[in-house]
Design an enzyme around this catalytic site. Structure first.
Site, PDB file in Angstrom:
ATOM      1  N   LEU A 131       0.846  -1.190   0.000  1.00 35.36           N
ATOM      2  CA  LEU A 131       0.000   0.000   0.000  1.00 35.36           C
ATOM      3  C   LEU A 131       0.881   1.238   0.000  1.00 35.36           C
ATOM      4  CD1 LEU A 131      -3.083   0.796   0.283  1.00 35.36           C
ATOM      5  CD2 LEU A 131      -2.580   1.146   2.697  1.00 35.36           C
ATOM      6  N   ASN A 135      -3.128   4.231  -3.422  1.00 30.35           N
ATOM      7  CA  ASN A 135      -4.222   4.709  -2.578  1.00 30.35           C
ATOM      8  C   ASN A 135      -4.495   6.196  -2.741  1.00 30.35           C
ATOM      9  OD1 ASN A 135      -6.074   3.448  -0.921  1.00 30.35           O
ATOM     10  ND2 ASN A 135      -5.102   4.140   0.959  1.00 30.35           N
ATOM     11  N   ASN A 159      -9.400   6.758  -1.010  1.00 30.06           N
ATOM     12  CA  ASN A 159      -8.255   6.599  -0.113  1.00 30.06           C
ATOM     13  C   ASN A 159      -8.734   5.921   1.162  1.00 30.06           C
ATOM     14  OD1 ASN A 159      -5.895   6.777   1.350  1.00 30.06           O
ATOM     15  ND2 ASN A 159      -6.129   8.957   1.802  1.00 30.06           N
ATOM     16  N   ASP A 166       4.355  -2.532   4.065  1.00 24.89           N
ATOM     17  CA  ASP A 166       4.303  -1.090   3.840  1.00 24.89           C
ATOM     18  C   ASP A 166       5.369  -0.680   2.836  1.00 24.89           C
ATOM     19  OD1 ASP A 166       2.220  -0.781   5.582  1.00 24.89           O
ATOM     20  OD2 ASP A 166       3.481  -0.268   7.298  1.00 24.89           O
ATOM     21  N   GLU A 191      -6.337  -0.559  10.683  1.00 20.69           N
ATOM     22  CA  GLU A 191      -6.715  -1.697   9.841  1.00 20.69           C
ATOM     23  C   GLU A 191      -5.949  -2.954  10.230  1.00 20.69           C
ATOM     24  OE1 GLU A 191      -2.911  -0.659   7.996  1.00 20.69           O
ATOM     25  OE2 GLU A 191      -4.513   0.430   9.011  1.00 20.69           O
ATOM     26  N   ASP A 192      -4.715  -2.799  10.728  1.00 20.16           N
ATOM     27  CA  ASP A 192      -3.947  -3.964  11.150  1.00 20.16           C
ATOM     28  C   ASP A 192      -4.517  -4.568  12.426  1.00 20.16           C
ATOM     29  OD1 ASP A 192      -3.350  -1.714  12.549  1.00 20.16           O
ATOM     30  OD2 ASP A 192      -1.180  -1.858  12.346  1.00 20.16           O
ATOM     31  N   ARG A 235      -5.624   4.437  18.271  1.00 16.74           N
ATOM     32  CA  ARG A 235      -5.568   2.980  18.366  1.00 16.74           C
ATOM     33  C   ARG A 235      -6.170   2.487  19.678  1.00 16.74           C
ATOM     34  NH1 ARG A 235      -2.335   1.307  14.087  1.00 16.74           N
ATOM     35  NH2 ARG A 235      -1.698  -0.713  14.883  1.00 16.74           N
TER      36      ARG A 235
END
EC number: 2.4.1.223
Length: 921
Positions: free
Chosen positions: A670, A699, A725, A746, A834-835, A878
């Site tokens: 990404l 993205n 995005n 990444d 997202e992780d 987070r």
């Protein structure tokens, strides 16, 4: 006088003894004159000579110059000088010729060196081509051996069966009550390769359509429009569906009118075979108006059945459609912990009408054991439950009289009390929820019981169903004993003991399974309709339609820049990590479900580990085994060991190992408007073994620079354009991903090739886990009573960041299409987490923690631009994400682990004549 002096001197020197003095004086005179003479000569002679020479050189006549400079020709006029000049000219000419020859030889040497380098390069290319050809030949031979080992001829698809519109020769059963699939269903309309087409009648085209509940009809139509099995071509349909309920009572048609309208359907074909009549209930008082209607061979799906009406294996008991046009609010659903709540169990209800037999005779337990048990145990149930409440051994709440007017119900059925919100508040405080089945044993299921079951599962109260004769929704495909307790009514006196004896672990497992069943089969109209179709499709053994993949829209880009080699990335010493650009891209074998489904397959698909694995037409963790194991199993293929063909016979790092002989992985990267960082990252992948392709998820709405030259790394680079995005794009199941293994990385991740290869090997041994490098963990904040995200170094972890991790493509489908939309919305809102969402999903499905490989804690590249993760707000977001995800799932699915995989034998070399090397991790 001179003579006199001389004579005196002479006489004195001789005669008077004065000779020494005279001699000394004469010596001094001679030295003085000698010194003076030398001084005159040394000083004045050069001055005179200089003046003279200067005067002569200033003469105008050049011929009169004697000491001035002369030309070469003048010098050569001298005979001996002329010979020297000739020698000089000859030597100069020879030197010029030698220099010219030297330059010519250097030019030829340079040309020869270029030819040598070109020959070396062509030799290397020829070697690479030869290795690639050998590899292709080996793969072809392997595929040929596998095909030969199958010993099965290739079959063409069968001819499509299209029966006539009127099936006059279809045999009739003796009674409609005896209808089963073998005698009331026309299989000829449902070939194995048909794809299970379903035709849905438009209820508005028929008079009874105006009587349908508007919300149910609207929800049903919305679901039909998006279902993949629905077709508009009725001639090729396998099943025909008609919605007849829930109906509004004031305008409900008479049974005879509804029966005539059903029989007049254009594809009813005299007896309604291959038809499905759906009667959905949104209220607990829904009546069973189909009971008095002749439905022929049509299947019925509803929430209320009598035993004389219900045909096991043919009809379907469905759940109520409570959330008709709305999605469930996960924030309002109580968490699954703590396990035990305020009340051990609760029950609220009122019985309007009881069986006469229970009022006329009162029998002892001995008489009941001997036989002739009473038809209604409700009186004894009431007495026993009140005794438990009065004993105050546990907090229980039982009410057998409604404070307000009870809901309408069927005879002998316990009516619901109060409004839905009030009932849910009580169930949120209850560990167990009692569901007393109707006293009439002929009533196998009612809408009221189904509503109680729905509400209990929704808020996490474990259902306790009193009455083993009940037919719970979708009972032929769901193992209800994993989420509910089904107890015969005669055991009412043992219920309290039984509920007290269940451990907390079992309670949590049952509550989690109940939450899964509610989310998957009960919560929305789409789930209900999809479940009904899946049951029919599974019964007639038709494979499910393949799940859709995300179509990758490629961004055109120019390639050709030779990728450099980063010594920090590709310099692995003398390690042989695997084939480099000699193995062509090899896609993972696509799993094709066998058309001959067995009962075991059906049972396994619907009763797997907690998680919606059944929604997919293939089992992702059943790899295609080598030719030695000619079966499809659960991934436990065998390979001979000992003196046979087993074992690697090579160094550990040179043998891929595992039960899948050939496999590659796809890198999904990404990126967002960081072209230089991206190009550097792509170049670092040059020469990476077992790499199938690289999918770059672009993205940004701004396209890459037109003059950007992408590196040539030996494998295809697919640049995919996204609609918006979103970090969720990282986990979209792109159709360009042709391997099961995905390395999510990444654009600024900095990993060595040996680290990537070791992670790939570990993932192959744990294909259902996330295997990666950067570990993180969650912690409970006692002062604030919430969860925290922590990235400090620790011996314990519960997450592996997907910025550098392997996972199965199967999880990409689940993340994008099955995981609650609220989680993906949260990711888009914060552009973060997202992780964490992927770790929650995998841990929730597998109940296993991720696997961390190597001791590395960070993976960012030095000198790269600062990432978003360095912002202070990053960690606060987070923290919020973790707490929100816990609310959505209802519990904390992440699991701690201190297990870390490091390479022990990665560099081990054993002689080939010694014991073969095995892998220990």
């Amino acid at each position: 006088e001179l003579m006199t002096g001389y004579t005196m001197l002479r006489n004195g020197a001789v005669g008077n003894g004065g000779q020494p003095w005279v001699l000394r004086w004469s010596s001094r005179i001679r030295l003085t004159w000698l010194s003076f003479t030398l001084f005159i000569i040394l000083v004045f002679f050069p001055l005179i000579a200089h003046y003279y020479l200067t005067t002569i050189d200033d003469a105008d006549d050049a011929g009169k110059r004697i000491f001035g400079p002369r030309t070469g020709n003048e010098l050569c006029e001298v005979k001996h000088v002329q010979d020297l000049c000739r020698i000089r000219e000859s030597v100069s000419e020879e030197l010029l010729q030698l220099e010219a020859k030297r330059q010519e030889l250097n030019s030829e040497i340079a040309k020869l060196n270029l030819k040598i380098e070109a020959c070396k390069k062509s030799i290397e290319n020829a070697k690479q081509d030869l290795l690639q050809l050998k590899n292709v030949i080996s793969q072809t031979e392997h595929s040929y051996k596998e095909l030969m080992a199958q010993n099965q001829p290739k079959l063409s698809l069968p001819i499509r069966l299209l029966p006539d519109k009127d099936d006059v020769t279809f045999p009739l059963p003796k009674s409609n009550r005896n209808c089963r699939l073998h005698n009331c269903f026309d299989y000829s309309r449902c070939p194995l390769t048909s794809g299970f087409p379903v035709y849905v009648y438009n209820s508005d085209d028929y008079p009874f359509g105006s009587s349908l509940d508007p919300l149910i009809k609207q929800a049903f139509e919305a679901t039909v429009r998006t279902n993949v099995y629905v077709t508009e071509n009725a001639n090729i349909a396998c099943v025909y569906i008609i919605l007849v309920g829930e109906m509004q009572e004031p305008v409900m048609p008479k049974p005879t009118e509804l029966e005539q309208q059903l029989h007049s359907l254009p594809y009813w074909r005299t007896d309604g075979h291959n038809h499905l009549i759906i009667n959905l209930s949104r209220k607990s008082e829904t009546q069973n108006f189909i009971y008095n209607i002749s439905t022929g061979r049509a299947m019925i799906a509803q929430s209320t059945f009598y035993d004389v009406q219900y045909r096991p294996g043919f009809d379907i008991v469905v759940s109520p459609l409570v959330h008709a046009m709305s999605e469930p609010n996960f924030l309002e659903i109580p968490p699954q912990v703590p396990v035990k709540r305020k009340y051990l169990f609760s029950f609220q209800g009122e019985k309007i009408e009881s069986l006469k037999s229970s009022l006329q005779e009162v029998r002892s337990f001995e008489e009941e054991i001997e036989g002739n048990a009473p038809a209604d145990y409700d009186d004894r149930i009431i007495t026993t439950l009140k005794a438990v409440q009065d004993s105050k051994l546990d907090f229980v709440l039982v009410e057998f009289t409604c404070k307000n007017q009870p809901k309408a119900s069927l005879p002998t059925e316990w009516a619901l009390c109060g409004e839905r919100d009030d009932r849910l508040e009580l169930l949120k405080l209850s560990t167990f929820a009692l569901i007393i089945t109707p006293g009439d044993t002929h009533l196998v299921i009612s809408a009221g019981c189904a509503m109680r079951l729905f509400e209990a599962l929704e808020v996490g109260a474990i259902p306790v169903v009193l009455g083993e004769q009940v037919q719970l929704p979708y009972n032929d495909v769901i193992r209800w004993n994993e989420a509910a307790l089904i107890i015969p009514k005669p055991r009412i006196t043992e219920v309290h003991f039984l509920l007290r004896s269940i451990s907390d672990n079992d309670l949590l497992a049952m509550r989690r399974q109940g939450r899964f069943l509610w989310e998957t089969y009960f919560s929305t109209s789409d789930n209900v309709f999809s479940t009904v179709l899946a049951i029919i499709r599974t019964r007639i053994q038709i494979p499910a339609a393949p799940i859709r993949e995300e179509t990758a829209v490629e961004i055109p880009h120019r390639s050709g820049k030779a990728a450099g080699t980063d010594p920090n990335m590709a310099d692995n010493g003398d390690l042989d990590l695997g084939p480099v650009e000699t193995e062509p891209p090899y896609a993972s074998p696509k799993y094709l479900r066998n058309f001959t489904l067995t009962a075991m397959d059906i049972y396994r698909n619907w009763n797997s580990a907690p998680g919606p694995f059944h929604l997919f037409p293939y089992t992702p963790f059943d790899p295609v085994l080598p030719s030695e194991a000619k079966f499809l199993g659960s991934g436990t293929g065998f390979r001979p060991i000992g003196g046979g063909a087993g074992g690697s016979g090579k160094e550990f790092q040179a043998a891929l190992g595992g039960n899948v002989p050939r496999e590659q992985f796809t890198v999904v990267m990404l990126t967002y408007e960081r072209e230089e960082v991206l190009m550097n990252s792509l170049e670092r992948l040059n020469g990476l073994p077992y790499l199938n392709k690289v999918v770059v998820v672009w993205n940004s709405p701004k396209l890459p620079s037109e003059d950007l030259l992408w590196p040539d790394i030996g494998v295809p680079i697919m640049v995919v354009r996204t609609e918006k995005n979103s970090l969720n794009n990282r986990f979209l199941p792109w159709d360009e991903i042709e391997t099961e293994a995905i390395l999510s990385i990444d654009d600024d991740a900095h990993l060595r090739h040996d680290e990537i290869m070791f992670g790939f090997r570990v993932w192959r041994e744990a294909r259902d886990r996330i295997v990666g490098f950067p570990g993180r963990y969650h912690a409970w904040d006692i002062p604030h009573q919430s969860w925290l995200y922590n990235s400090n170094y620790s011996c314990e972890l519960s997450m592996v960041l997907t910025g550098a991790a392997f996972f199965h493509k199967y999880y990409a489908y689940l993340y994008s299409y099955v995981m609650p939309q609220a989680i993906r919305d949260m990711v888009d809102e914060y552009i973060n987490c997202e992780d964490i969402a992927m770790n929650f999903l995998v841990s929730h499905l597998t109940r296993k923690p991720p696997i961390k490989v190597t001791s590395r804690w960070t993976f960012r590249c030095p000198g790269c631009p600062q990432a978003l993760s360095h912002d202070d707000s990053h960690f606060h977001e987070r923290h919020k994400c973790i707490n929100f995800f816990v609310k959505v799932y209802g519990y904390m699915p992440l699991l701690y682990t201190q297990f870390r995989v490091d390479s022990v034998l990665f560099k081990t070399r054993l002689p080939h004549d010694k014991t073969k090397c095995f892998k220990f991790i």
